[in-house]
Design an enzyme around this catalytic site. Structure first.
Site, PDB file in Angstrom:
ATOM      1  N   ILE A 146       1.050  -1.282   0.058  1.00 53.67           N
ATOM      2  CA  ILE A 146      -0.037  -0.069  -0.272  1.00 53.67           C
ATOM      3  C   ILE A 146       0.875   1.290   0.112  1.00 53.67           C
ATOM      4  CG2 ILE A 146      -1.791   1.146   1.246  1.00 53.67           C
ATOM      5  CD1 ILE A 146      -2.607  -1.525  -0.188  1.00 53.67           C
TER       6      ILE A 146
ATOM      7  N   GLN B 164      25.611   8.556 -36.196  1.00 58.52           N
ATOM      8  CA  GLN B 164      24.257   7.867 -36.616  1.00 58.52           C
ATOM      9  C   GLN B 164      23.305   7.034 -35.796  1.00 58.52           C
ATOM     10  OE1 GLN B 164      24.629   6.397 -40.553  1.00 58.52           O
ATOM     11  NE2 GLN B 164      22.637   7.322 -41.097  1.00 58.52           N
TER      12      GLN B 164
ATOM     13  N   GLU C  90      -1.491  -0.832 -10.302  1.00 57.99           N
ATOM     14  CA  GLU C  90      -2.792  -0.210 -10.744  1.00 57.99           C
ATOM     15  C   GLU C  90      -3.266  -0.709 -12.269  1.00 57.99           C
ATOM     16  OE1 GLU C  90      -3.727   4.022 -10.818  1.00 57.99           O
ATOM     17  OE2 GLU C  90      -2.797   4.159  -8.694  1.00 57.99           O
TER      18      GLU C  90
HETATM   19  C1  LIG Z   1       5.484  -0.255  -5.078  1.00 51.56           C
HETATM   20  C2  LIG Z   1       4.063  -0.818  -5.178  1.00 51.56           C
HETATM   21  C3  LIG Z   1       3.065   0.015  -4.771  1.00 51.56           C
HETATM   22  C4  LIG Z   1       2.031  -0.396  -4.823  1.00 51.56           C
HETATM   23  N1  LIG Z   1       0.841   0.395  -4.359  1.00 51.56           N
HETATM   24  C5  LIG Z   1      -0.308  -0.266  -4.292  1.00 51.56           C
HETATM   25  C6  LIG Z   1      -1.570   0.701  -3.614  1.00 51.56           C
HETATM   26  O1  LIG Z   1      -1.212   1.852  -3.170  1.00 51.56           O
HETATM   27  N2  LIG Z   1      -2.566   0.102  -3.346  1.00 51.56           N
HETATM   28  C7  LIG Z   1      -2.946  -1.143  -3.919  1.00 51.56           C
HETATM   29  O2  LIG Z   1      -4.171  -1.568  -3.835  1.00 51.56           O
HETATM   30  N3  LIG Z   1      -2.059  -1.942  -4.585  1.00 51.56           N
HETATM   31  C8  LIG Z   1      -0.813  -1.361  -4.729  1.00 51.56           C
HETATM   32  N4  LIG Z   1       0.394  -2.172  -5.396  1.00 51.56           N
HETATM   33  C9  LIG Z   1      -0.093  -3.470  -5.810  1.00 51.56           C
HETATM   34  C10 LIG Z   1      -0.117  -3.678  -7.314  1.00 51.56           C
HETATM   35  O3  LIG Z   1      -1.274  -2.903  -7.828  1.00 51.56           O
HETATM   36  C11 LIG Z   1      -0.108  -5.259  -7.458  1.00 51.56           C
HETATM   37  O4  LIG Z   1       1.201  -5.600  -7.365  1.00 51.56           O
HETATM   38  C12 LIG Z   1      -0.434  -5.372  -9.022  1.00 51.56           C
HETATM   39  O5  LIG Z   1      -1.687  -5.247  -9.102  1.00 51.56           O
HETATM   40  C13 LIG Z   1      -0.172  -7.086  -9.314  1.00 51.56           C
HETATM   41  O6  LIG Z   1      -0.566  -7.878  -8.367  1.00 51.56           O
HETATM   42  P1  LIG Z   1       0.523  -9.147  -7.976  1.00 51.56           P
HETATM   43  O7  LIG Z   1       1.678  -8.313  -7.293  1.00 51.56           O
HETATM   44  O8  LIG Z   1      -0.390  -9.690  -6.849  1.00 51.56           O
HETATM   45  O9  LIG Z   1       0.634 -10.005  -8.896  1.00 51.56           O
HETATM   46  P2  LIG Z   1      -0.023 -11.172  -9.582  1.00 51.56           P
HETATM   47  O10 LIG Z   1      -1.434 -10.855  -9.576  1.00 51.56           O
HETATM   48  O11 LIG Z   1       0.208 -12.172  -8.672  1.00 51.56           O
HETATM   49  O12 LIG Z   1       0.534 -11.268 -11.028  1.00 51.56           O
HETATM   50  C14 LIG Z   1       1.615 -12.111 -11.399  1.00 51.56           C
HETATM   51  C15 LIG Z   1       1.748 -11.958 -12.758  1.00 51.56           C
HETATM   52  O13 LIG Z   1       0.780 -12.645 -13.441  1.00 51.56           O
HETATM   53  C16 LIG Z   1       0.368 -11.982 -14.391  1.00 51.56           C
HETATM   54  N5  LIG Z   1      -0.977 -12.121 -14.842  1.00 51.56           N
HETATM   55  C17 LIG Z   1      -2.296 -11.560 -14.560  1.00 51.56           C
HETATM   56  N6  LIG Z   1      -3.234 -12.151 -14.934  1.00 51.56           N
HETATM   57  C18 LIG Z   1      -2.691 -12.754 -16.093  1.00 51.56           C
HETATM   58  C19 LIG Z   1      -3.178 -13.644 -17.169  1.00 51.56           C
HETATM   59  N7  LIG Z   1      -4.530 -13.791 -17.326  1.00 51.56           N
HETATM   60  N8  LIG Z   1      -2.428 -14.403 -17.946  1.00 51.56           N
HETATM   61  C20 LIG Z   1      -1.013 -14.371 -17.647  1.00 51.56           C
HETATM   62  N9  LIG Z   1      -0.534 -13.401 -16.771  1.00 51.56           N
HETATM   63  C21 LIG Z   1      -1.295 -12.845 -15.940  1.00 51.56           C
HETATM   64  C22 LIG Z   1       0.427 -10.393 -14.019  1.00 51.56           C
HETATM   65  O14 LIG Z   1       0.310  -9.732 -14.833  1.00 51.56           O
HETATM   66  C23 LIG Z   1       1.860 -10.466 -13.298  1.00 51.56           C
HETATM   67  O15 LIG Z   1       2.976 -10.578 -14.214  1.00 51.56           O
HETATM   68  C24 LIG Z   1       1.568  -1.866  -5.515  1.00 51.56           C
HETATM   69  C25 LIG Z   1       2.547  -2.528  -5.711  1.00 51.56           C
HETATM   70  C26 LIG Z   1       3.876  -1.963  -5.621  1.00 51.56           C
HETATM   71  C27 LIG Z   1       4.970  -3.090  -6.044  1.00 51.56           C
END
Ligand SMILES: Cc1cc2nc3c(=O)[nH]c(=O)nc-3n(C[C@H](O)[C@H](O)[C@H](O)COP(=O)(O)OP(=O)(O)OC[C@H]3O[C@@H](n4cnc5c(N)ncnc54)[C@H](O)[C@@H]3O)c2cc1C
Length: 388
Positions: free
Chosen positions: A169, A286, A369
């Site tokens: 978060i 270039q 996001e």
């Molecule tokens: C520094 C930081 C700040 C953040 N700030 C906030 C915040 O303020 N509030 C908040 O709520 N969240 C926040 N987040 C969370 C962020 O939104 C999530 O990390 C993001 O949505 C991805 O979720 P996950 O990390 O659980 O990855 P996962 O959902 O587990 O995804 C893992 C991988 O699977 C991929 N994937 C997903 N669906 C598919 C599919 N159908 N086919 C193939 N691949 C797929 C994803 O793209 C990713 O590459 C933050 C994250 C970070 C790192």
């Protein structure tokens, strides 16, 4: 700054016709402030982390959180002007821009879905900067699949008891107000939770590759009792609110990336004019010119797509796909441009944190996001289903 100003002048003329001059002066004054107060601090924010606390008041005094809102203290400028303002902040310091962008997304949620009393109290506290907001959707076991969240809000007496945990978060620790998404009997709902509520606790800052100047941590809710007035809008509509808020914020994350790319690109351009090799300036070779042309073209295309999505939002038109397109294009563009910037600097690019931090910062925004994969599914889903 000269070229930058001309660029914004031309963009504002193209998108806003006769109103451009008023918007230009807002952006110019913001650019002056950022150049004096934020940009010089950016390398230190990257080295030391710790969040935007030191510059927070000055940033909000610039009206950064008031720009896109009407009434209750907002200054009601078009969303595209806000998008360019956030490009400027991203250009001065990306983590600061991300913190403000997330905060403003919370403010937008309260503005659009809150009760009159929430608008009069919480919303005006947010846009004046008296309170800092955090958007709490992701959980340790649900990110892309946010709907499968485990956090619950169970009816208890005249309020709700929240239990669960939110992960990654932004602004946690510094935030005064958490917009928390949780499951109720009616579906997914959103709650405004004050930081002082017993049962709410923010974990330690999570170390990160980049965006180190913005704080990120887990936030836990253990029998955290909130009154019914904490509910944002209607019980059961929280997930729809989150999607709608993210549509606007994705445009802003794209704009921040345009700003990141522009700063990194300008550094590389200057460096290439100073570095001599093979009896010439690096800028005159270039293959370097090809890089310069590609970087410049990509940055312009990212900005224009962010502005197009912004205009759709201003006009009240569906912009979910264009916002996703703007974010995918601009975040991936920024990572590519910042990678090329490292290449232009050679060994100095790989070793100087003031060069490689731009790539480290940009890299996050193809994840947060809505990852690029999730957003491509959204864009393609609309195309294939013929919803457009
Ligand atoms: C520094 C930081 C700040 C953040 N700030 C906030 C915040 O303020 N509030 C908040 O709520 N969240 C926040 N987040 C969370 C962020 O939104 C999530 O990390 C993001 O949505 C991805 O979720 P996950 O990390 O659980 O990855 P996962 O959902 O587990 O995804 C893992 C991988 O699977 C991929 N994937 C997903 N669906 C598919 C599919 N159908 N086919 C193939 N691949 C797929 C994803 O793209 C990713 O590459 C933050 C994250 C970070 C790192």
């Amino acid at each position: 700054m000269g070229l930058f100003q001309t660029e914004h002048e031309n963009v504002l003329r193209t998108f806003y016709g006769p109103d451009h001059a008023a918007y230009e002066s807002v952006l110019e004054s913001l650019a002056r402030f950022l150049g004096a107060e934020v940009e010089p601090m950016s390398p230190r924010f990257d080295e030391e982390g710790g969040g935007i606390a030191g510059v927070r008041k000055a940033l909000f005094d610039q009206g950064l959180a008031r720009i896109p809102f009407e009434a209750h203290g907002g200054i009601s400028l078009p969303f595209g002007v806000y998008s360019l303002a956030m490009e400027l902040v991203g250009s001065a310091d990306a983590p600061t821009a991300m913190s403000i962008g997330v905060h403003n997304m919370v403010a937008e949620g309260v503005f659009r879905f809150g009760t009159t009393s929430q608008k009069e109290s919480v919303f005006s506290d947010l846009i004046s900067g008296r309170k800092l907001g955090a958007f709490s959707l992701t959980e340790p076991t649900s990110g892309s699949d946010a709907k499968s969240m485990s956090t619950t809000a169970i009816r208890e007496g005249s309020g709700y008891a929240l239990n669960g945990s939110k992960m990654f978060i932004t602004n946690a620790g510094d935030a005064d107000l958490y917009l928390v998404f949780a499951k109720t009997e009616k579906g997914h709902s959103a709650f405004l939770v004050d930081r002082s509520t017993p049962g709410l606790s923010a974990g330690a800052d999570i170390p990160k590759l980049g965006m180190r100047g913005s704080r990120t941590s887990e936030v836990r809710f253990e029998d955290c009792h909130v009154p019914s007035e904490s509910l944002l809008g209607e019980d059961g509509s929280g997930f729809e609110y989150a999607k709608s808020m993210l549509n606007g914020s994705r445009i802003i994350m794209g704009s921040i990336c345009v700003g990141i790319a522009l700063t990194a690109y300008r550094k590389a351009l200057d460096y290439s004019k100073q570095r001599a090799l093979f009896g010439q300036r690096l800028a005159d070779l270039q293959l370097t010119r090809e890089k310069i042309a590609n970087m410049r073209t990509e940055i312009t295309s990212g900005r224009l797509l962010c502005l197009y999505a912004s205009r759709l939002k201003e006009l009240g038109l569906d912009h979910a796909s264009e916002a996703a397109q703007a974010k995918v294009l601009s975040t991936e563009m920024a990572a590519r441009v910042c990678d090329q910037v490292i290449q232009v600097y050679g060994g100095y690019g790989y070793t100087d944190s003031d060069v490689h931090r731009h790539w480290r910062d940009a890299r996050l925004l193809a994840i947060g996001e809505g990852t690029s994969e999730v957003l491509r599914m959204l864009i393609a889903g609309k195309e294939v289903s013929g919803q457009r």
